[in-house]
Design an enzyme around this catalytic site. Structure first.
Site, mmCIF file in Angstrom:
data_model
loop_
_atom_site.group_PDB
_atom_site.id
_atom_site.type_symbol
_atom_site.label_atom_id
_atom_site.label_comp_id
_atom_site.label_asym_id
_atom_site.label_seq_id
_atom_site.Cartn_x
_atom_site.Cartn_y
_atom_site.Cartn_z
ATOM 1 N N ASP A 13 21.665 53.421 57.064
ATOM 2 C CA ASP A 13 20.821 54.473 58.035
ATOM 3 C C ASP A 13 20.965 56.012 57.366
ATOM 4 O O ASP A 13 21.163 56.929 58.163
ATOM 5 C CB ASP A 13 21.358 54.521 59.184
ATOM 6 N N LYS A 16 17.558 56.547 53.366
ATOM 7 C CA LYS A 16 17.140 56.214 52.024
ATOM 8 C C LYS A 16 15.693 56.130 51.978
ATOM 9 O O LYS A 16 15.215 56.618 50.856
ATOM 10 C CB LYS A 16 17.941 54.939 51.633
ATOM 11 N N LYS A 18 13.276 57.826 53.087
ATOM 12 C CA LYS A 18 12.703 59.134 52.913
ATOM 13 C C LYS A 18 12.662 59.581 51.393
ATOM 14 O O LYS A 18 12.061 59.829 50.722
ATOM 15 C CB LYS A 18 13.154 60.287 53.885
ATOM 16 N N GLY A 40 16.099 48.947 57.937
ATOM 17 C CA GLY A 40 14.800 49.615 58.447
ATOM 18 C C GLY A 40 14.708 51.193 58.139
ATOM 19 O O GLY A 40 15.684 51.721 58.246
ATOM 20 N N HIS A 41 13.454 51.230 57.354
ATOM 21 C CA HIS A 41 13.288 52.711 56.731
ATOM 22 C C HIS A 41 12.289 53.149 57.811
ATOM 23 O O HIS A 41 11.199 52.878 58.004
ATOM 24 C CB HIS A 41 12.596 52.458 55.480
ATOM 25 N N THR A 42 12.641 54.589 58.161
ATOM 26 C CA THR A 42 11.611 55.316 58.975
ATOM 27 C C THR A 42 11.034 56.510 57.745
ATOM 28 O O THR A 42 12.015 57.197 57.445
ATOM 29 C CB THR A 42 12.143 55.852 60.194
ATOM 30 N N GLN A 223 20.950 49.041 53.341
ATOM 31 C CA GLN A 223 22.329 49.049 54.030
ATOM 32 C C GLN A 223 23.197 50.273 53.225
ATOM 33 O O GLN A 223 22.563 51.112 52.616
ATOM 34 C CB GLN A 223 23.164 47.959 54.098
HETATM 35 P P1 IMP Z 1 23.729 41.752 59.013
HETATM 36 O O1 IMP Z 1 23.376 42.323 57.914
HETATM 37 O O2 IMP Z 1 22.454 41.488 60.148
HETATM 38 O O3 IMP Z 1 24.539 40.422 58.757
HETATM 39 O O4 IMP Z 1 24.932 42.415 59.881
HETATM 40 C C1 IMP Z 1 26.075 42.961 59.483
HETATM 41 C C2 IMP Z 1 26.545 44.298 59.675
HETATM 42 O O5 IMP Z 1 25.721 45.197 58.963
HETATM 43 C C3 IMP Z 1 26.461 44.808 61.096
HETATM 44 O O6 IMP Z 1 27.487 45.538 61.589
HETATM 45 C C4 IMP Z 1 25.009 45.472 61.191
HETATM 46 O O7 IMP Z 1 24.908 46.505 62.013
HETATM 47 C C5 IMP Z 1 25.135 46.224 59.716
HETATM 48 N N1 IMP Z 1 23.673 46.368 59.064
HETATM 49 C C6 IMP Z 1 22.925 45.679 58.518
HETATM 50 N N2 IMP Z 1 21.985 46.169 58.208
HETATM 51 C C7 IMP Z 1 22.016 47.518 58.519
HETATM 52 C C8 IMP Z 1 21.250 48.684 58.282
HETATM 53 O O8 IMP Z 1 20.344 48.701 57.614
HETATM 54 N N3 IMP Z 1 21.855 50.020 58.631
HETATM 55 C C9 IMP Z 1 22.870 49.938 59.307
HETATM 56 N N4 IMP Z 1 23.618 48.870 59.517
HETATM 57 C C10 IMP Z 1 23.391 47.744 59.113
#
Ligand code: IMP
Length: 439
Positions: A13, A16, A18, A40-42, A223
């Site tokens: 978060d 990235k 943008k 999720g990209h905004t 991530q």
């Molecule tokens: P998973 O990727 O859904 O298995 O989640 C594993 C961990 O990664 C959790 O703590 C999620 O909140 C975190 N996580 C996964 N994708 C994102 C992201 O795009 N942004 C922030 N945290 C993420």
């Protein structure tokens, strides 16, 4: 022209999307190389907001080659929904290419993700419950279903049966779930196959050919480094490698094809889900930063945990990713704070001091941050377009970060809009004409 990797250096978060969107303007190809719709990209452009989960950020640039690499896990329902939404908003998606080797998130992966979290109870990871972990687990167990399997009904059915077999016990409580009916699942996935077939390709070759043509390739990470399954705060991590090295594996190129690695960090810290967060804040200051920064998940809507900038963790990320430049986003969110703190060292339970990220999880769970206090500023930064427009305190804040981790800041975010950025001298070099971007 170089291959440039854009990665998050915190817990995801960092903004990235943008940054990739900005670089995509000049890039010839944008490649996603890991993760799935847990990301999720905004992107805010022309007063319109785009929330993308699977599409490479470059998709908003008409005709740009946008690759979903082999390292990504694809939920085909999400992918086809995003395609529909983009088309509805008249975005040209003809540049999309999907790796035939990318793995697919199946209905049982989502059920298993849910069931796993419920079973863990208080110990749960706080996953996005999008089936990411179980899908990567099947990939490693060689029970995965890949994009190419959607193009052959017989093989698809066979592979689903093989993948379901060892999961029978864990899926017992969902036995009557119509999503798990073999025929229904096969038909649903074949339909997705028909929809995405025109985009399926040997994407590794496409990227390599672009490199051969001396084009600019942006490898877009999802991530962040501290969620890396090998180097992050395991087990509170995602199931892929968001570090820069994974760009090679997840896109199908070699290490020598990467010239630049840009690490994106917020001017403060956030985390969603469970796990250690040594600089975490609570109380009114956390609420204030959360509200000012709009710190609610794009994917799950969850309120993010908020904290001061952690330079011990950032230094660790610099090491793991061989960063060539930093991008500091959301600097504007810090306006109005009299004093800003940055964590420069951890202190353990036994008063032990840590200048480097501790390798032992138990230690990391119990450390607290030691802080350097820096002067804040009151000015609204959203109209700043050059370093000289920034208040002295904001410039010093950035300089302190760059000096501490010994990586120059190339780009600064001062608002959500795509033009609300400052290209520094370090960034302008990479980007060609900074003026062209900020105009
Ligand atoms: P998973 O990727 O859904 O298995 O989640 C594993 C961990 O990664 C959790 O703590 C999620 O909140 C975190 N996580 C996964 N994708 C994102 C992201 O795009 N942004 C922030 N945290 C993420």
């Amino acid at each position: 022209m170089p291959g440039i990797v854009i990665i998050g250096v915190q817990w995801g978060d960092e903004g990235k999307g943008k940054v990739t969107d900005l670089l995509a303007e000049r890039a010839d190809v944008v490649v996603r190389f890991q993760g799935g719709n847990n990301a999720g990209h905004t992107i805010v452009r022309g007063g319109e907001t785009w929330k993308l989960h699977l599409m490479p950020s470059g998709i908003l640039h008409p005709g740009k080659l946008c690759v979903i690499g082999n390292g990504v896990v694809i939920d085909p329902k999400v992918l086809t929904d995003e395609l529909d939404e983009l088309r509805r908003r008249q975005v040209d998606t003809s540049g999309l290419r999907i790796s035939a080797n990318a793995h697919l998130i199946m209905p049982y992966h989502k059920l298993l993700d849910d069931a796993g979290e419920i079973k863990l109870g208080k110990l749960q990871i706080g996953t996005t419950r999008r089936g990411i972990g179980p899908c990567y687990a099947d990939k490693a167990a060689r029970l995965g279903i890949r994009v190419q399997d959607l193009l052959d009904e017989k093989i698809l059915k066979k592979k689903i049966v093989a993948a379901l077999e060892p999961k029978r016990l864990s899926l017992r409580e969902y036995a009557k779930d119509p999503q798990l009916d073999l025929q229904t699942m096969t038909e649903e996935y074949l339909t997705y196959g028909h929809r995405i077939e025109p985009y399926v390709a040997d994407t590794s070759r496409i990227v390599l050919e672009a490199l051969d043509r001396d084009e600019l390739i942006v490898f877009e990470g999802a991530q962040g480094t501290l969620l890396d399954i090998d180097h992050g705060t395991y087990p509170f991590v995602t199931s892929s490698n968001p570090v820069a090295g994974a760009a090679c594996i997840g896109a199908g190129v070699g290490p020598k094809d990467i010239d630049e690695v840009w690490g994106i960090t917020k001017a403060y810290g956030t985390r969603v889900g469970a796990g250690p967060f040594p600089t975490e804040l609570d109380g009114p200051l956390a609420d204030e930063l959360r509200d000012r920064g709009g710190e609610y998940g794009t994917t799950t809507g969850r309120a993010r945990r908020v904290g001061w900038l952690d330079l011990v963790a950032l230094r660790y990320a610099v090491r793991l990713n061989s960063l060539t430049a930093l991008v500091v986003t959301k600097l504007d969110v810090l306006s109005g704070q009299r004093v800003l703190k940055v964590c420069t060292r951890y202190r353990g339970e036994d008063e032990a001091e840590f200048d480097h990220f501790p390798w032992h999880q138990t230690v990391l769970h119990h450390v607290v941050g030691e802080y350097r206090e820096l002067p804040g500023w009151n000015e609204d930064l959203r109209d700043c377009r050059s370093e000289d427009d920034l208040p002295e305190a904001a410039r010093s804040y950035l300089q302190f970060i760059a000096d501490f981790v010994r990586v120059p800041v190339a780009l600064i975010g001062v608002g959500p809009g795509r033009d609300e950025v400052i290209w520094t001298r370090a960034g302008a070099g990479m980007h060609g004409s900074a003026a062209a971007v900020t105009a």
